[in-house]
Motif scaffolding. Structure first.
Motif, mmCIF file in Angstrom:
data_model
loop_
_atom_site.group_PDB
_atom_site.id
_atom_site.type_symbol
_atom_site.label_atom_id
_atom_site.label_comp_id
_atom_site.label_asym_id
_atom_site.label_seq_id
_atom_site.Cartn_x
_atom_site.Cartn_y
_atom_site.Cartn_z
ATOM 1 N N GLY A 157 0.799 -1.215 0.000
ATOM 2 C CA GLY A 157 0.000 0.000 0.000
ATOM 3 C C GLY A 157 0.828 1.260 0.000
ATOM 4 O O GLY A 157 0.422 2.278 0.580
ATOM 5 N N LEU A 158 2.007 1.218 -0.642
ATOM 6 C CA LEU A 158 2.907 2.364 -0.631
ATOM 7 C C LEU A 158 2.484 3.399 -1.659
ATOM 8 O O LEU A 158 2.096 3.059 -2.793
ATOM 9 C CB LEU A 158 4.340 1.916 -0.927
ATOM 10 N N ALA A 159 2.605 4.652 -1.278
ATOM 11 C CA ALA A 159 2.354 5.736 -2.221
ATOM 12 C C ALA A 159 3.470 5.764 -3.256
ATOM 13 O O ALA A 159 4.611 5.390 -2.973
ATOM 14 C CB ALA A 159 2.291 7.065 -1.479
ATOM 15 N N GLU A 160 3.159 6.179 -4.451
ATOM 16 C CA GLU A 160 4.149 6.233 -5.528
ATOM 17 C C GLU A 160 5.306 7.148 -5.122
ATOM 18 O O GLU A 160 5.108 8.250 -4.616
ATOM 19 C CB GLU A 160 3.500 6.744 -6.809
ATOM 20 N N GLY A 161 6.539 6.679 -5.320
ATOM 21 C CA GLY A 161 7.715 7.471 -5.004
ATOM 22 C C GLY A 161 8.231 7.302 -3.590
ATOM 23 O O GLY A 161 9.262 7.896 -3.236
ATOM 24 N N THR A 162 7.539 6.505 -2.758
ATOM 25 C CA THR A 162 8.013 6.282 -1.380
ATOM 26 C C THR A 162 9.293 5.452 -1.400
ATOM 27 O O THR A 162 9.305 4.350 -1.957
ATOM 28 C CB THR A 162 6.955 5.548 -0.545
ATOM 29 N N PRO A 163 10.395 5.942 -0.817
ATOM 30 C CA PRO A 163 11.630 5.156 -0.784
ATOM 31 C C PRO A 163 11.424 3.857 -0.003
ATOM 32 O O PRO A 163 10.881 3.867 1.099
ATOM 33 C CB PRO A 163 12.626 6.072 -0.069
ATOM 34 N N LEU A 164 11.868 2.740 -0.598
ATOM 35 C CA LEU A 164 11.684 1.428 0.019
ATOM 36 C C LEU A 164 13.041 0.769 0.236
ATOM 37 O O LEU A 164 13.806 0.576 -0.712
ATOM 38 C CB LEU A 164 10.804 0.542 -0.871
ATOM 39 N N ILE A 165 13.345 0.445 1.497
ATOM 40 C CA ILE A 165 14.572 -0.256 1.854
ATOM 41 C C ILE A 165 14.230 -1.706 2.159
ATOM 42 O O ILE A 165 13.253 -1.992 2.862
ATOM 43 C CB ILE A 165 15.243 0.390 3.081
ATOM 44 N N ALA A 166 15.017 -2.628 1.651
ATOM 45 C CA ALA A 166 14.811 -4.056 1.896
ATOM 46 C C ALA A 166 15.925 -4.600 2.779
ATOM 47 O O ALA A 166 17.076 -4.162 2.699
ATOM 48 C CB ALA A 166 14.773 -4.828 0.578
ATOM 49 N N SER A 200 12.567 -2.380 -4.676
ATOM 50 C CA SER A 200 13.176 -1.595 -3.601
ATOM 51 C C SER A 200 14.201 -0.619 -4.173
ATOM 52 O O SER A 200 14.665 -0.757 -5.304
ATOM 53 C CB SER A 200 13.846 -2.516 -2.581
ATOM 54 N N ASP A 201 14.566 0.343 -3.364
ATOM 55 C CA ASP A 201 15.571 1.326 -3.762
ATOM 56 C C ASP A 201 16.941 1.006 -3.196
ATOM 57 O O ASP A 201 17.963 1.485 -3.697
ATOM 58 C CB ASP A 201 15.140 2.718 -3.289
ATOM 59 N N LEU A 202 16.973 0.191 -2.126
ATOM 60 C CA LEU A 202 18.227 -0.097 -1.455
ATOM 61 C C LEU A 202 18.068 -1.375 -0.641
ATOM 62 O O LEU A 202 17.011 -1.634 -0.069
ATOM 63 C CB LEU A 202 18.594 1.060 -0.517
ATOM 64 N N PHE A 203 19.138 -2.182 -0.598
ATOM 65 C CA PHE A 203 19.183 -3.359 0.284
ATOM 66 C C PHE A 203 20.234 -3.095 1.352
ATOM 67 O O PHE A 203 21.344 -2.662 1.046
ATOM 68 C CB PHE A 203 19.543 -4.619 -0.505
ATOM 69 N N VAL A 204 19.886 -3.356 2.603
ATOM 70 C CA VAL A 204 20.796 -3.080 3.716
ATOM 71 C C VAL A 204 20.998 -4.338 4.553
ATOM 72 O O VAL A 204 20.038 -5.044 4.879
ATOM 73 C CB VAL A 204 20.261 -1.940 4.610
ATOM 74 N N LEU A 205 22.260 -4.605 4.889
ATOM 75 C CA LEU A 205 22.588 -5.731 5.757
ATOM 76 C C LEU A 205 23.611 -5.243 6.785
ATOM 77 O O LEU A 205 24.631 -4.665 6.408
ATOM 78 C CB LEU A 205 23.163 -6.893 4.946
ATOM 79 N N THR A 206 23.329 -5.484 8.079
ATOM 80 C CA THR A 206 24.171 -4.919 9.126
ATOM 81 C C THR A 206 24.647 -5.977 10.129
ATOM 82 O O THR A 206 24.463 -5.827 11.341
ATOM 83 C CB THR A 206 23.404 -3.812 9.876
ATOM 84 N N PRO A 207 25.282 -7.056 9.668
ATOM 85 C CA PRO A 207 25.752 -8.073 10.616
ATOM 86 C C PRO A 207 26.899 -7.559 11.470
ATOM 87 O O PRO A 207 27.594 -6.620 11.110
ATOM 88 C CB PRO A 207 26.223 -9.212 9.700
ATOM 89 N N ARG A 208 27.093 -8.208 12.606
ATOM 90 C CA ARG A 208 28.177 -7.872 13.516
ATOM 91 C C ARG A 208 28.962 -9.139 13.847
ATOM 92 O O ARG A 208 28.479 -10.248 13.643
ATOM 93 C CB ARG A 208 27.624 -7.248 14.807
#
Length: 208
Positions: free
Chosen positions: A87-96, A166-174
Motif C-alpha cells: 500500500g505504498l504511495a508512488e515514489g516512497t523510498p523502500l529499503i529491503a 526496492s531502492d536499497l538493500f541493507v545488511l548490518t551483521p556484527r
C-alpha cells in the motif's frame, strides 16, 4: 566432518573441502588444522576466507581456491506487485533487508540507523528468528508507525519482487563476542543480481 569421513572410509580419490567463513573460534581453528592434512584442496567462497585459510590456519596457497557463491535464478514477477501489496504511495523510498532475526545479523543497528533518517522511508524486513520480539519492541520504542513492515518468510517470487521494487538493500551483521560471524551472505548476492544497490557493515567478505 567430511574430511574425517573420507579418512575413515579410506577413499583414494582427491578430497576437496569447502570453507564458507573465516571462523577464528578456538575449537574451529583446532578442527580445521587437525583435519587439513586429509584434504587435497580447499575451496573458499570469498577472498577473506581464502586469506584466513592461509594466514591464520597456515594452509599453503597452492591448495586454496576461491569460488564465490552464485545467485540462483529467481522467477519472473510482475513489476509493481510488492509495492501494491504494501500500500505504498508512488515514489516512497523502500529499503529491503533479509535474514534470520538473531543478534549476529545486527538488525537492531539497522533500526537505529533508520531512526536517524525519519521521513517517509519504509523498511521491509524479511525473515524470522529469536530476536523478532525484541526487534519489534525496539521498533515501537523508536516510534516507527507503519514505517517498518515485518514480512516474515517469503517465497521466491515475492523475494524477487521485493528486490526489483526496492531502492536499497541493507545488511548490518556484527561479529559475535566469541568471534562468530557471517561469511558471504547469499541475500547480498541475490540483491545485487537484481540490480539493487547494497549498503552493509564491513564484516568478513561483505566489502568484496
Amino acid at each position: 566432518a567430511g574430511r574425517l569421513c573420507a579418512r575413515l572410509a579410506g577413499l583414494s580419490c582427491p578430497v576437496v573441502a569447502s570453507v564458507r567463513v573465516e571462523d577464528p573460534r578456538l575449537f574451529h581453528r583446532w578442527g580445521e588444522r587437525a583435519t587439513a592434512r586429509w584434504a587435497d584442496a580447499f575451496v573458499a567462497n570469498s577472498e577473506a576466507t581464502a586469506v584466513f585459510l592461509h594466514k591464520d590456519l597456515g594452509l599453503p596457497t597452492a591448495q586454496i581456491h576461491c569460488i564465490p557463491n552464485a545467485a540462483l535464478p529467481l522467477p519472473e514477477v510482475t513489476q509493481g506487485t510488492f509495492r501494491t501489496s504494501l500500500g505504498l504511495a508512488e515514489g516512497t523510498p523502500l529499503i529491503a533487508a533479509a535474514g534470520r532475526l538473531d543478534r549476529q545479523k545486527g538488525f537492531d543497528v539497522l533500526l537505529r540507523a533508520l531512526a536517524r533518517l525519519r521521513g517517509h522511508v519504509v523498511l521491509t524486513l524479511v525473515g524470522y528468528g529469536p530476536e523478532e520480539r525484541p526487534l519489534r519492541a525496539l521498533s515501537e520504542a523508536l516510534g516507527f508507525e507503519g514505517q517498518v513492515r515485518w514480512a516474515g518468510q517469503l517465497d521466491h517470487p515475492a523475494v524477487r519482487a521485493l528486490y526489483r521494487e526496492s531502492d536499497l538493500f541493507v545488511l548490518t551483521p556484527r561479529v559475535a563476542a566469541d568471534g562468530d560471524r557471517d561469511g558471504l551472505p547469499n541475500v547480498v548476492i541475490e540483491a545485487l543480481s537484481q540490480g539493487l544497490p547494497v549498503v552493509a557493515t564491513r564484516v568478513s567478505a561483505l566489502p568484496e
